[in-house]
Design a protein around this motif. Structure first.
Motif, PDB file in Angstrom:
ATOM      1  N   LEU A 263       0.861  -1.177   0.000  1.00 33.24           N
ATOM      2  CA  LEU A 263       0.000   0.000   0.000  1.00 33.24           C
ATOM      3  C   LEU A 263       0.899   1.230   0.000  1.00 33.24           C
ATOM      4  N   THR A 264       0.763   2.069  -1.020  1.00 30.23           N
ATOM      5  CA  THR A 264       1.589   3.262  -1.122  1.00 30.23           C
ATOM      6  C   THR A 264       0.828   4.471  -0.608  1.00 30.23           C
ATOM      7  N   VAL A 265       1.428   5.163   0.358  1.00 28.01           N
ATOM      8  CA  VAL A 265       0.841   6.381   0.929  1.00 28.01           C
ATOM      9  C   VAL A 265       1.676   7.564   0.459  1.00 28.01           C
ATOM     10  N   SER A 266       1.089   8.446  -0.339  1.00 23.99           N
ATOM     11  CA  SER A 266       1.793   9.636  -0.835  1.00 23.99           C
ATOM     12  C   SER A 266       1.493  10.830   0.062  1.00 23.99           C
ATOM     13  N   LEU A 267       2.522  11.564   0.454  1.00 24.40           N
ATOM     14  CA  LEU A 267       2.331  12.793   1.223  1.00 24.40           C
ATOM     15  C   LEU A 267       3.019  13.954   0.526  1.00 24.40           C
ATOM     16  N   ALA A 268       2.360  15.101   0.537  1.00 22.46           N
ATOM     17  CA  ALA A 268       2.945  16.341   0.033  1.00 22.46           C
ATOM     18  C   ALA A 268       2.387  17.490   0.857  1.00 22.46           C
ATOM     19  N   GLY A 269       3.078  18.624   0.816  1.00 19.67           N
ATOM     20  CA  GLY A 269       2.643  19.775   1.596  1.00 19.67           C
ATOM     21  C   GLY A 269       2.387  20.986   0.730  1.00 19.67           C
ATOM     22  N   SER A 270       1.658  21.939   1.266  1.00 18.20           N
ATOM     23  CA  SER A 270       1.340  23.158   0.530  1.00 18.20           C
ATOM     24  C   SER A 270       2.534  24.106   0.469  1.00 18.20           C
ATOM     25  N   LYS A 289       5.391  -0.097  13.743  1.00 12.92           N
ATOM     26  CA  LYS A 289       5.401  -0.667  15.088  1.00 12.92           C
ATOM     27  C   LYS A 289       4.125  -1.437  15.404  1.00 12.92           C
ATOM     28  N   TYR A 290       2.966  -0.927  14.967  1.00 11.85           N
ATOM     29  CA  TYR A 290       1.695  -1.495  15.414  1.00 11.85           C
ATOM     30  C   TYR A 290       0.850  -2.120  14.311  1.00 11.85           C
ATOM     31  N   VAL A 291       1.194  -1.880  13.043  1.00 16.00           N
ATOM     32  CA  VAL A 291       0.301  -2.326  11.966  1.00 16.00           C
ATOM     33  C   VAL A 291       0.961  -3.347  11.060  1.00 16.00           C
ATOM     34  N   ALA A 292       1.937  -2.948  10.264  1.00 18.36           N
ATOM     35  CA  ALA A 292       2.597  -3.844   9.314  1.00 18.36           C
ATOM     36  C   ALA A 292       3.956  -3.261   8.961  1.00 18.36           C
ATOM     37  N   ASN A 293       4.825  -4.073   8.377  1.00 19.61           N
ATOM     38  CA  ASN A 293       6.150  -3.602   8.003  1.00 19.61           C
ATOM     39  C   ASN A 293       6.031  -2.391   7.079  1.00 19.61           C
ATOM     40  N   SER A 294       6.672  -1.296   7.460  1.00 26.30           N
ATOM     41  CA  SER A 294       6.528  -0.035   6.736  1.00 26.30           C
ATOM     42  C   SER A 294       7.885   0.592   6.484  1.00 26.30           C
ATOM     43  N   ILE A 295       7.961   1.398   5.422  1.00 26.94           N
ATOM     44  CA  ILE A 295       9.207   2.085   5.090  1.00 26.94           C
ATOM     45  C   ILE A 295       8.910   3.502   4.589  1.00 26.94           C
ATOM     46  N   TYR A 296       9.766   4.434   4.989  1.00 22.61           N
ATOM     47  CA  TYR A 296       9.699   5.825   4.535  1.00 22.61           C
ATOM     48  C   TYR A 296      10.637   5.993   3.352  1.00 22.61           C
ATOM     49  N   MET A 297      10.128   6.559   2.235  1.00 23.63           N
ATOM     50  CA  MET A 297      10.940   6.801   1.048  1.00 23.63           C
ATOM     51  C   MET A 297      10.961   8.299   0.757  1.00 23.63           C
ATOM     52  N   GLU A 298      12.169   8.870   0.763  1.00 27.03           N
ATOM     53  CA  GLU A 298      12.341  10.298   0.535  1.00 27.03           C
ATOM     54  C   GLU A 298      12.269  10.586  -0.967  1.00 27.03           C
ATOM     55  N   GLN A 299      11.236  11.325  -1.391  1.00 28.13           N
ATOM     56  CA  GLN A 299      11.033  11.636  -2.810  1.00 28.13           C
ATOM     57  C   GLN A 299      11.257  13.118  -3.083  1.00 28.13           C
ATOM     58  N   VAL A 347       5.583   4.619   2.506  1.00 32.91           N
ATOM     59  CA  VAL A 347       5.215   6.022   2.707  1.00 32.91           C
ATOM     60  C   VAL A 347       6.184   6.895   1.919  1.00 32.91           C
ATOM     61  N   LYS A 348       5.653   7.636   0.926  1.00 30.35           N
ATOM     62  CA  LYS A 348       6.491   8.474   0.064  1.00 30.35           C
ATOM     63  C   LYS A 348       6.298   9.951   0.420  1.00 30.35           C
ATOM     64  N   ASP A 349       7.409  10.615   0.680  1.00 26.74           N
ATOM     65  CA  ASP A 349       7.405  12.038   1.062  1.00 26.74           C
ATOM     66  C   ASP A 349       7.851  12.877  -0.136  1.00 26.74           C
ATOM     67  N   PHE A 350       6.906  13.609  -0.751  1.00 30.01           N
ATOM     68  CA  PHE A 350       7.202  14.403  -1.944  1.00 30.01           C
ATOM     69  C   PHE A 350       7.560  15.853  -1.621  1.00 30.01           C
ATOM     70  N   GLY A 351       7.597  16.207  -0.351  1.00 34.34           N
ATOM     71  CA  GLY A 351       7.905  17.587  -0.001  1.00 34.34           C
ATOM     72  C   GLY A 351       6.788  18.519  -0.440  1.00 34.34           C
ATOM     73  N   VAL A 352       7.139  19.675  -0.980  1.00 32.33           N
ATOM     74  CA  VAL A 352       6.138  20.632  -1.451  1.00 32.33           C
ATOM     75  C   VAL A 352       5.510  20.124  -2.745  1.00 32.33           C
ATOM     76  N   LEU A 358       3.376  16.233  -9.203  1.00 33.92           N
ATOM     77  CA  LEU A 358       1.937  16.006  -9.020  1.00 33.92           C
ATOM     78  C   LEU A 358       1.514  14.612  -9.468  1.00 33.92           C
ATOM     79  N   ILE A 359       1.957  14.182 -10.650  1.00 36.86           N
ATOM     80  CA  ILE A 359       1.538  12.880 -11.186  1.00 36.86           C
ATOM     81  C   ILE A 359       2.015  11.745 -10.293  1.00 36.86           C
ATOM     82  N   ASP A 360       3.272  11.820  -9.850  1.00 40.97           N
ATOM     83  CA  ASP A 360       3.802  10.777  -8.953  1.00 40.97           C
ATOM     84  C   ASP A 360       3.043  10.774  -7.630  1.00 40.97           C
ATOM     85  N   PHE A 361       2.719  11.956  -7.119  1.00 40.70           N
ATOM     86  CA  PHE A 361       1.937  12.059  -5.874  1.00 40.70           C
ATOM     87  C   PHE A 361       0.581  11.384  -6.035  1.00 40.70           C
ATOM     88  N   LEU A 362      -0.102  11.649  -7.131  1.00 40.08           N
ATOM     89  CA  LEU A 362      -1.441  11.097  -7.361  1.00 40.08           C
ATOM     90  C   LEU A 362      -1.410   9.598  -7.619  1.00 40.08           C
TER      91      LEU A 362
END
Length: 485
Positions: A263-270, A289-299, A347-352, A358-362
């Motif tokens: 499951l890919t979770v995309s995050l971006a900020g204003s 810690k509480y749900v499933a194996n997770s990883i943060y990816m700096e985008q 979990v993908k962090d796209f910054g601003v 935008l396309i990768d975030f969506l």
């Protein structure tokens, strides 16, 4: 016609108007032209519809380009919607997947919520398949003939709406409010599931419970929407939308995990320094810690991962993946697919948020946008909201706001899915927190917390079920056991 349009054909004709397909001569684009005779008894109502529509801007409403007239008729020039009616769509499909039904109904909810929260609130009052066009799986509401402004009580002196779709109180001179449209959405759901309309005289609500191609939760929603008494229904379209969203999120999470996909979770900020990275690390640490194996990816190019591994001495590294406390992280934007198979949540962090990312975030399964609500942050928040106006299923999180500011911000969000980010000092080192738990449940859907079949779901279920006992015993600091053993 008017030296601008060339008539192609008649699209349809009804009691109040004839609709033509026309081509704009200079722009070479199609338009729908609604011709209303001035001697038609419904002339004023049809023209009132145009003036309601011309002030509305929504992706599910046709655009009104112009209004022309001659001595005999008035002409409403509007966007031509290519597709088929929702009625035709249903007749052409013996069975419609529940995911499509949920998608359609959430689109309608968003639109009706927009009308209800408009500067001059509008009640639609005639939701039926013939009034909705399906164009590339996007719905367009094309007939506003019975729509009324909420503060126009004189419009309620006569029966409005179509029998079989409109709420019972619309025929009994009862109180007309947004719960009538809740009933209308429920009736559309009933129609999409069963292929027929509901009639109080010949049907009973229990009939929907006999349908096999409908989940128990969706049946419950339909039953509640179609209650005879308005006080027994959902009291707002927003409440209904949130219930449908729960089903969708649960289904998404369950289907992805059943298929062994991540499951890919995309995050971006204003804007910068709005808390996007902090929130991404928080979600990663908590779910790991509480749900499933997770990883943060700096985008993005902020190089936060490098700063973290330089600052802390107890970082573990294996094949470009770093582990610190409860968080797995990598600065590699395209990690090897074989490595990613070890993680159920990415979990993908796209910054601003920008046009470039935008396309990768969506592309994420779950999309989260971090917004600010302070005076000096509003212009950036408004910018990204305008860029995302046509996109659905985005969760909006507000950071650095108190309860009062958050409630004021939500009022301006037109029913969008909004939450407030809880305060956490160190997002890399997590202790169980009820507010974080509720946020994660809302983001990921309750499927992650309720299923028992696989080892991972059995573990999650047991951890959540016993969390209160563990908290009392001080056991929540224990590391997550290896679920693959």
């Amino acid at each position: 016609m008017f030296d601008k349009y060339r008539i192609v054909k008649i699209l349809g004709s009804g009691g109040s108007a004839t609709v033509y397909l026309a081509r704009h001569i200079k722009l070479e684009s199609f338009r729908a032209i609604k011709c209303i005779r001035k001697d038609n008894p419904f002339y004023k109502d049809a023209l009132r519809e145009a003036y309601i529509l011309k002030n509305l801007r929504h992706s599910n409403i046709p655009i009104i380009y112009d209004i022309e007239e001659d001595p005999r008729c008035s002409y409403i020039i509007e966007e031509y919607i290519e597709g088929e009616s929702l009625k035709s769509f249903r007749l052409n499909h013996r069975f419609i997947q529940e995911s499509i039904i949920i998608n359609f109904s959430m689109q309608i909810c968003e639109l009706i919520q927009y009308l209800h929260k408009n500067e001059k609130p509008i009640l639609y009052l005639d939701l039926k398949p013939e009034n909705i066009m399906v164009s590339n799986h996007t719905l367009k509401l094309i007939d506003f003939g019975t729509a009324v402004y909420f503060k126009e009580p004189e419009k309620y002196t006569h029966t409005v709406g179509t029998k079989g779709y409109a709420a019972p109180e619309q025929y009994k001179k009862g109180k007309i409010d947004e719960r009538c449209d809740v009933y209308g959405i429920g009736m559309l759901l009933f129609y999409l599931v069963t292929g027929r309309t509901f009639d109080w005289k010949i049907n009973e609500f229990k009939n929907i419970d006999k349908v096999s191609n409908c989940s128990k939760k969706l049946k419950g929603i339909i039953n509640k929407c179609l209650k005879y008494y308005p006080s027994h229904r959902y009291q707002s379209v927003l409440h209904l939308y949130n219930k449908l969203s729960e089903i969708r999120q649960n289904s998404l999470a369950a289907n992805l995990l059943k298929s062994d996909k991540s499951l890919t979770v995309s995050l971006a900020g204003s804007q910068n320094r709005i808390g996007t990275t902090h929130t991404a690390l928080l979600i990663t640490s908590y779910t790991n810690k509480y749900v499933a194996n997770s990883i943060y990816m700096e985008q993005n190019d902020h190089r936060v991962v490098k700063s973290i591994i330089q600052r802390y001495k107890n970082v573990k590294e294996k094949r470009h993946i770093y582990t610190l406390f409860d968080c797995n992280m990598t600065e590699v934007q395209e990690l090897d697919k074989e490595l990613l198979k070890n993680y159920q949540i990415i979990v993908k962090d796209f910054g601003v948020l920008t046009q470039e990312n935008l396309i990768d975030f969506l592309d994420g399964n779950i999309r989260i946008l971090i917004l600010g609500a302070k005076e000096w942050e509003l212009s950036n928040s408004e910018r990204v909201l305008n860029e995302l106006i046509e996109y659905k299923d985005i969760t909006y999180l507000f950071n650095f706001v108190d309860g009062k500011v958050f409630r004021e911000a939500v009022k301006s969000m037109d029913g969008k899915n909004c939450s407030r980010i809880p305060y956490v000092v160190n997002p890399l080192k997590i202790t169980h927190n009820e507010s974080i738990s509720e946020l994660i449940k809302e983001i990921l859907g309750h499927s992650y917390f309720n299923r028992k079949k696989s080892k991972i779901f059995k573990f999650i279920y047991q951890r959540i079920r016993s969390y209160t006992v563990d908290q009392e015993k001080g056991l929540l600091g224990e590391e997550k056991p290896d679920i693959n053993t």
